[in-house]
Design a protein around this motif. Structure first.
Motif, mmCIF file in Angstrom:
data_model
loop_
_atom_site.group_PDB
_atom_site.id
_atom_site.type_symbol
_atom_site.label_atom_id
_atom_site.label_comp_id
_atom_site.label_asym_id
_atom_site.label_seq_id
_atom_site.Cartn_x
_atom_site.Cartn_y
_atom_site.Cartn_z
ATOM 1 N N ASP A 301 73.857 11.939 44.807
ATOM 2 C CA ASP A 301 75.324 11.921 44.935
ATOM 3 C C ASP A 301 75.827 10.538 45.318
ATOM 4 O O ASP A 301 76.886 10.091 44.826
ATOM 5 C CB ASP A 301 75.777 12.947 45.977
ATOM 6 C CG ASP A 301 75.530 14.382 45.533
ATOM 7 O OD1 ASP A 301 75.314 14.601 44.322
ATOM 8 O OD2 ASP A 301 75.535 15.281 46.409
ATOM 9 N N GLN A 304 75.723 8.153 42.309
ATOM 10 C CA GLN A 304 76.787 8.534 41.376
ATOM 11 C C GLN A 304 78.140 8.014 41.852
ATOM 12 O O GLN A 304 78.931 7.471 41.058
ATOM 13 C CB GLN A 304 76.826 10.051 41.248
ATOM 14 C CG GLN A 304 77.846 10.548 40.221
ATOM 15 C CD GLN A 304 77.765 12.063 40.043
ATOM 16 O OE1 GLN A 304 77.193 12.774 40.857
ATOM 17 N NE2 GLN A 304 78.337 12.559 38.955
ATOM 18 N N HIS A 311 77.358 12.633 35.615
ATOM 19 C CA HIS A 311 76.049 13.170 36.004
ATOM 20 C C HIS A 311 74.934 12.642 35.099
ATOM 21 O O HIS A 311 73.877 12.213 35.590
ATOM 22 C CB HIS A 311 76.082 14.707 35.942
ATOM 23 C CG HIS A 311 74.863 15.351 36.524
ATOM 24 N ND1 HIS A 311 74.791 15.795 37.828
ATOM 25 C CD2 HIS A 311 73.641 15.619 35.982
ATOM 26 C CE1 HIS A 311 73.603 16.317 38.061
ATOM 27 N NE2 HIS A 311 72.880 16.222 36.947
ATOM 28 N N THR A 314 74.049 9.033 35.750
ATOM 29 C CA THR A 314 73.356 8.898 37.040
ATOM 30 C C THR A 314 71.874 9.213 36.869
ATOM 31 O O THR A 314 71.010 8.520 37.418
ATOM 32 C CB THR A 314 73.972 9.844 38.089
ATOM 33 O OG1 THR A 314 75.371 9.593 38.194
ATOM 34 C CG2 THR A 314 73.327 9.622 39.449
#
Length: 411
Positions: A301, A304, A311, A314
């Motif tokens: 997370d 990102q 997503h 990433t």
């Protein structure tokens, strides 16, 4: 069938007899007045299921066994007291040792003294020995041959006496594990072609890797291969190469259970790391096999958010640099801020994520050396290369500047 009346007369006749006689002979044993009450109790209380009394011979046998048990108990109490006193005088917390492993203090005092002297041979002082014994009290009762087997194995991989003492201090349980367990795991590491030197390093810093359980390393390797082979085609050489890399870079993975390994790989799949990406993560960031899934999610997370990616992108970025998972988010943020402070953009950082491998001080030193030599930065690539490459570039730039200066002077 009714019992004969004579059977019920025996207790009364026995009591009359026992209180009127000062000395009697039962079987081969001479009894004096000191045994009267004991014999009376035996006659009154120890009956058979048919309500008949024990014979005189049985009474004598019971009494002899009882005497021997008392003598044994007295001897054990005496031995335990001696061991307690000896260890207490040395500063050991005998209560905690006894609570943790009561049988330790029932051992032979000479044996306990020999084991403590054995530990002293490895430059362990009394305080260190107390710490070792408190964590693993059983080491006071194992045989010296058992301890010597472990020391011989460590010496085989070139550990010095001082380093063996460090292993004792770091992981005393290693020396209580059967030597066959350790040897089996070491042999499997050799089968993976891990070098003797590297095995010695693992034994020194992560001895639990080889002592956690029988065939523990092989079980973890088998679990990983079974899962990965459903995503990536791997021959024997590639499998060995990957497992060897994992064992050398992150030995702690191999103290995990197969179930924990399965859980983590399944979580990586759920994030989108499949096929070649999954293989890359496992091989180049085996830490993902060891930490809990929510730690992986936290790092994912953060990356990102830091680079403002979707997503899928990433997953691609972390696959290019799996070691993102190894860093705490605040460390990544500090490094990103430092790189941006000298003029680089987040896009440039994203293009060369390996720049996060270096500490802030190392990055600043490299950047300063190249800048002062006159290097014009267009990307971060040079800053991610080896020290030798950077030194060569600084030397080349310096020579170029000198030549320019000499040519301008001649004109």
């Amino acid at each position: 069938m009714a019992k004969p009346k004579a059977t019920y007369l025996v207790p009364r006749l026995a009591q009359l007899f026992i209180y009127r006689v000062t000395c009697c002979s039962l079987g081969q044993r001479q009894l004096t007045t000191g045994y009267k009450q004991n014999i009376s109790a035996l006659i009154q209380n120890r009956t058979t299921k048919n309500n008949y009394f024990l014979s005189s011979g049985e009474i004598c046998i019971k009494r002899t066994i009882s005497d021997k048990k008392c003598q044994t108990a007295d001897k054990v109490r005496s031995t335990t007291t001696q061991a307690k006193e000896y260890l207490y005088k040395m500063g050991f917390d005998t209560k905690r040792i006894e609570d943790k492993r009561p049988t330790t203090l029932k051992g032979n005092l000479n044996h306990i003294q020999s084991n403590i002297q054995f530990f002293r041979n490895f430059n362990l002082d009394d305080k260190a020995i107390q710490s070792v014994v408190l964590r693993q009290p059983g080491l006071l009762s194992v045989s010296l041959d058992h301890l010597h087997d472990h020391v011989n194995l460590l010496q085989k991989y070139n550990l010095t006496f001082e380093q063996i003492g460090q292993v004792m201090n770091r992981a005393p349980k290693f020396f209580s594990v059967p030597i066959e367990t350790i040897q089996g795991n070491v042999r499997y590491a050799e089968k993976l072609q891990v070098t003797k030197k590297k095995i010695g390093v693992i034994l020194l810093h992560y001895p639990t890797t080889f002592s956690r359980k029988i065939d523990g390393i092989e079980l973890v390797c088998t679990q990983i291969l079974d899962i990965l082979k459903t995503h990536v085609k791997m021959d024997v050489d590639l499998s060995r190469k990957m497992l060897r890399s994992m064992l050398m870079t992150c030995p702690k993975v191999f103290v995990r259970s197969p179930g924990e390994i399965f859980r983590n790989i399944e979580f990586l799949e759920s994030l989108g790391f499949t096929q070649k990406a999954l293989y890359t993560m496992v091989r180049f960031c085996p830490e993902t096999m060891r930490v809990y899934p929510h730690y992986i999610q936290t790092k994912f997370d953060f990356v990102q958010k830091l680079f403002n990616l979707n997503h899928k992108d990433t997953v691609t970025l972390i696959t290019r640099y799996p070691k993102f998972i190894n860093f705490q988010p605040k460390i990544l943020q500090l490094k990103a801020d430092n790189i941006q402070s000298v003029g680089f953009t987040l896009q440039q950082i994203r293009d060369q994520p390996r720049v996060f491998s270096f500490s802030i001080s190392t990055f600043n030193r490299r950047y300063k050396a190249l800048s002062e030599a006159g290097y014009e930065f267009k990307t971060l690539r040079l800053l991610t290369l080896s020290e030798g490459r950077i030194e060569d570039e600084v030397r080349r730039l310096t020579c170029t500047e000198i030549n320019k200066f000499e040519n301008s002077s001649e004109e």
